[in-house]
Write a protein that holds these residues in place. Structure first.
Motif, PDB file in Angstrom:
ATOM      1  N   LEU A  21       4.237   5.709  -4.409  1.00  0.00           N
ATOM      2  CA  LEU A  21       3.699   6.058  -5.718  1.00  0.00           C
ATOM      3  C   LEU A  21       4.460   7.231  -6.329  1.00  0.00           C
ATOM      4  O   LEU A  21       4.733   7.244  -7.539  1.00  0.00           O
ATOM      5  CB  LEU A  21       2.214   6.399  -5.594  1.00  0.00           C
ATOM      6  CG  LEU A  21       1.479   6.714  -6.903  1.00  0.00           C
ATOM      7  CD1 LEU A  21       1.521   5.513  -7.837  1.00  0.00           C
ATOM      8  CD2 LEU A  21       0.032   7.123  -6.619  1.00  0.00           C
ATOM      9  N   SER A  22       4.832   8.207  -5.511  1.00  0.00           N
ATOM     10  CA  SER A  22       5.590   9.351  -6.010  1.00  0.00           C
ATOM     11  C   SER A  22       6.947   8.907  -6.545  1.00  0.00           C
ATOM     12  O   SER A  22       7.381   9.343  -7.622  1.00  0.00           O
ATOM     13  CB  SER A  22       5.771  10.390  -4.901  1.00  0.00           C
ATOM     14  OG  SER A  22       4.526  10.849  -4.417  1.00  0.00           O
ATOM     15  N   ALA A  23       7.611   8.028  -5.783  1.00  0.00           N
ATOM     16  CA  ALA A  23       8.902   7.519  -6.235  1.00  0.00           C
ATOM     17  C   ALA A  23       8.760   6.729  -7.531  1.00  0.00           C
ATOM     18  O   ALA A  23       9.599   6.833  -8.438  1.00  0.00           O
ATOM     19  CB  ALA A  23       9.532   6.649  -5.147  1.00  0.00           C
ATOM     20  N   PHE A  24       7.692   5.942  -7.643  1.00  0.00           N
ATOM     21  CA  PHE A  24       7.478   5.153  -8.861  1.00  0.00           C
ATOM     22  C   PHE A  24       7.223   6.068 -10.063  1.00  0.00           C
ATOM     23  O   PHE A  24       7.778   5.848 -11.152  1.00  0.00           O
ATOM     24  CB  PHE A  24       6.299   4.202  -8.667  1.00  0.00           C
ATOM     25  CG  PHE A  24       5.909   3.466  -9.919  1.00  0.00           C
ATOM     26  CD1 PHE A  24       6.633   2.366 -10.353  1.00  0.00           C
ATOM     27  CD2 PHE A  24       4.817   3.880 -10.671  1.00  0.00           C
ATOM     28  CE1 PHE A  24       6.282   1.700 -11.516  1.00  0.00           C
ATOM     29  CE2 PHE A  24       4.462   3.227 -11.834  1.00  0.00           C
ATOM     30  CZ  PHE A  24       5.197   2.126 -12.251  1.00  0.00           C
ATOM     31  N   CYS A  25       6.383   7.090  -9.899  1.00  0.00           N
ATOM     32  CA  CYS A  25       6.055   7.990 -11.018  1.00  0.00           C
ATOM     33  C   CYS A  25       7.286   8.745 -11.503  1.00  0.00           C
ATOM     34  O   CYS A  25       7.553   8.827 -12.710  1.00  0.00           O
ATOM     35  CB  CYS A  25       4.963   8.968 -10.593  1.00  0.00           C
ATOM     36  SG  CYS A  25       3.338   8.205 -10.313  1.00  0.00           S
ATOM     37  N   LEU A  26       8.058   9.297 -10.562  1.00  0.00           N
ATOM     38  CA  LEU A  26       9.259  10.015 -10.960  1.00  0.00           C
ATOM     39  C   LEU A  26      10.300   9.059 -11.539  1.00  0.00           C
ATOM     40  O   LEU A  26      11.001   9.403 -12.501  1.00  0.00           O
ATOM     41  CB  LEU A  26       9.833  10.771  -9.761  1.00  0.00           C
ATOM     42  CG  LEU A  26       9.006  11.960  -9.260  1.00  0.00           C
ATOM     43  CD1 LEU A  26       9.636  12.566  -8.011  1.00  0.00           C
ATOM     44  CD2 LEU A  26       8.879  13.019 -10.347  1.00  0.00           C
ATOM     45  N   GLY A  27      10.394   7.855 -10.953  1.00  0.00           N
ATOM     46  CA  GLY A  27      11.310   6.869 -11.493  1.00  0.00           C
ATOM     47  C   GLY A  27      10.944   6.456 -12.904  1.00  0.00           C
ATOM     48  O   GLY A  27      11.813   6.234 -13.751  1.00  0.00           O
ATOM     49  N   PHE A  28       9.654   6.378 -13.183  1.00  0.00           N
ATOM     50  CA  PHE A  28       9.211   6.031 -14.539  1.00  0.00           C
ATOM     51  C   PHE A  28       9.629   7.107 -15.530  1.00  0.00           C
ATOM     52  O   PHE A  28      10.108   6.802 -16.630  1.00  0.00           O
ATOM     53  CB  PHE A  28       7.698   5.849 -14.555  1.00  0.00           C
ATOM     54  CG  PHE A  28       7.148   5.527 -15.915  1.00  0.00           C
ATOM     55  CD1 PHE A  28       7.170   4.230 -16.394  1.00  0.00           C
ATOM     56  CD2 PHE A  28       6.607   6.528 -16.723  1.00  0.00           C
ATOM     57  CE1 PHE A  28       6.674   3.930 -17.653  1.00  0.00           C
ATOM     58  CE2 PHE A  28       6.111   6.241 -17.979  1.00  0.00           C
ATOM     59  CZ  PHE A  28       6.150   4.932 -18.443  1.00  0.00           C
ATOM     60  N   CYS A  29       9.457   8.373 -15.152  1.00  0.00           N
ATOM     61  CA  CYS A  29       9.875   9.473 -16.034  1.00  0.00           C
ATOM     62  C   CYS A  29      11.372   9.410 -16.305  1.00  0.00           C
ATOM     63  O   CYS A  29      11.825   9.732 -17.414  1.00  0.00           O
ATOM     64  CB  CYS A  29       9.518  10.816 -15.406  1.00  0.00           C
ATOM     65  SG  CYS A  29       7.728  11.116 -15.243  1.00  0.00           S
ATOM     66  N   LEU A  30      12.153   8.985 -15.315  1.00  0.00           N
ATOM     67  CA  LEU A  30      13.599   8.857 -15.499  1.00  0.00           C
ATOM     68  C   LEU A  30      13.936   7.681 -16.401  1.00  0.00           C
ATOM     69  O   LEU A  30      14.780   7.794 -17.300  1.00  0.00           O
ATOM     70  CB  LEU A  30      14.270   8.700 -14.131  1.00  0.00           C
ATOM     71  CG  LEU A  30      15.783   8.467 -14.142  1.00  0.00           C
ATOM     72  CD1 LEU A  30      16.503   9.667 -14.751  1.00  0.00           C
ATOM     73  CD2 LEU A  30      16.282   8.202 -12.721  1.00  0.00           C
TER      74      LEU A  30
END
Length: 283
Positions: A74-83
């Motif tokens: 989930l952390s990777a997905f959230c940060l990836g979304f911001c990118l």
């Protein structure tokens, strides 16, 4: 009697106070601004030093080892979304602002909460102040902050701190009030000094409730990012404000979803640390 003569204007009394502070304590406020800006700049530089993909991998790895693999994904997905939506730098600025505000809020709220649990008269005095801090619209106390510190990140952090202190302070007081007196008496019986009783007996017993207060402090601080953007603090709040002023629905929606992603990231990480294992609690 003229009804207008019965009106009470707090601004008539507060404005001279703000003017006096601005005229006589300007070096102090300037020093506070320099310190906060330096800390914010250092945190932002640290978050933006590595490439985005490296930061995502590091955060996901820390979440995996500290919490579990679900929170890591989930952390990777959230940060990836911001990118992906193009708000990586703004997201890091928002995280830095929230981090500084939470650190200051905890530094103020924790010792006050401990003192309130020790002294009931102090708790009775502090409680209505906390009620006012949570219910008065932030623009009310943001106006003197802007008058003193001008536009920028410092008044935004002040507004964020005002909203972040009450939940942490209330739950700190609750956490220490829930500890049974037998534990403190046991520490005194074995000759432990008050500091050892606080850090080795009371603090471990209050950890779970304190982490709940930290979680609420983080979320309420993050809720102020839009206000921070309105006073020139940058970050995702500035993107929301830009979308509003330009009437660009796509820009505002992307920035709003990025704020949601950051909120989910911080919430799941803090809650994951809370639920990662059994912690001592007062029976």
């Amino acid at each position: 009697m003229n009804p207008s003569e019965l009106q009470f204007s707090p601004g008539a009394f507060l404005a001279p106070v703000v003017d006096w502070l601005n005229a006589n304590l300007h070096p102090v406020f300037a020093a506070i601004t320099v310190v906060i800006e330096a800390v914010l700049g250092a945190i932002e530089a640290g978050l933006l030093f590595l490439p985005p993909f490296a930061v995502i991998v590091i955060v996901a790895a820390l979440a995996f080892f500290c919490v579990n693999w679900r929170v890591a994904l989930l952390s990777a997905f959230c940060l990836g979304f911001c990118l992906v939506v193009g708000f990586w730098t703004a997201s890091m600025q928002t995280i830095a602002l929230v981090a500084v505000a939470v650190l200051i809020s905890v530094a103020v709220a924790f010792p006050l909460g401990v003192l309130c649990s020790r002294h009931k008269m102090l708790e009775m005095f502090v409680r209505p102040v906390l009620d006012v801090m949570q219910t008065v619209p932030p623009w009310v106390y943001l106006i003197p902050a802007v008058m003193i510190f001008s536009l920028g990140r410092v008044p935004a952090i002040i507004a964020t701190i005002v909203y972040g202190i009450p939940p942490m302070l209330r739950l700190t007081t609750l956490a220490f009030n829930q500890i049974r007196h037998e534990f403190r008496e046991l520490g005194s019986a074995i000759g432990a000094p008050p500091r050892a009783i606080l850090f080795k007996i009371e603090l471990p017993l209050a950890t779970r409730t304190l982490l709940v207060g930290l979680n609420q402090c983080i979320l309420l601080s993050l809720a102020m990012v839009v206000l921070a953007g309105l006073v020139g603090a940058g970050g995702l709040g500035a993107e929301v404000t830009r979308g509003l002023t330009r009437m660009e629905m796509g820009l505002g929606l992307r920035a709003g979803l990025a704020i949601v992603a950051v909120a989910i990231l911080l919430d799941r990480l803090s809650r994951g640390l809370l639920d990662r294992g059994p912690m001592p609690s007062a029976p």
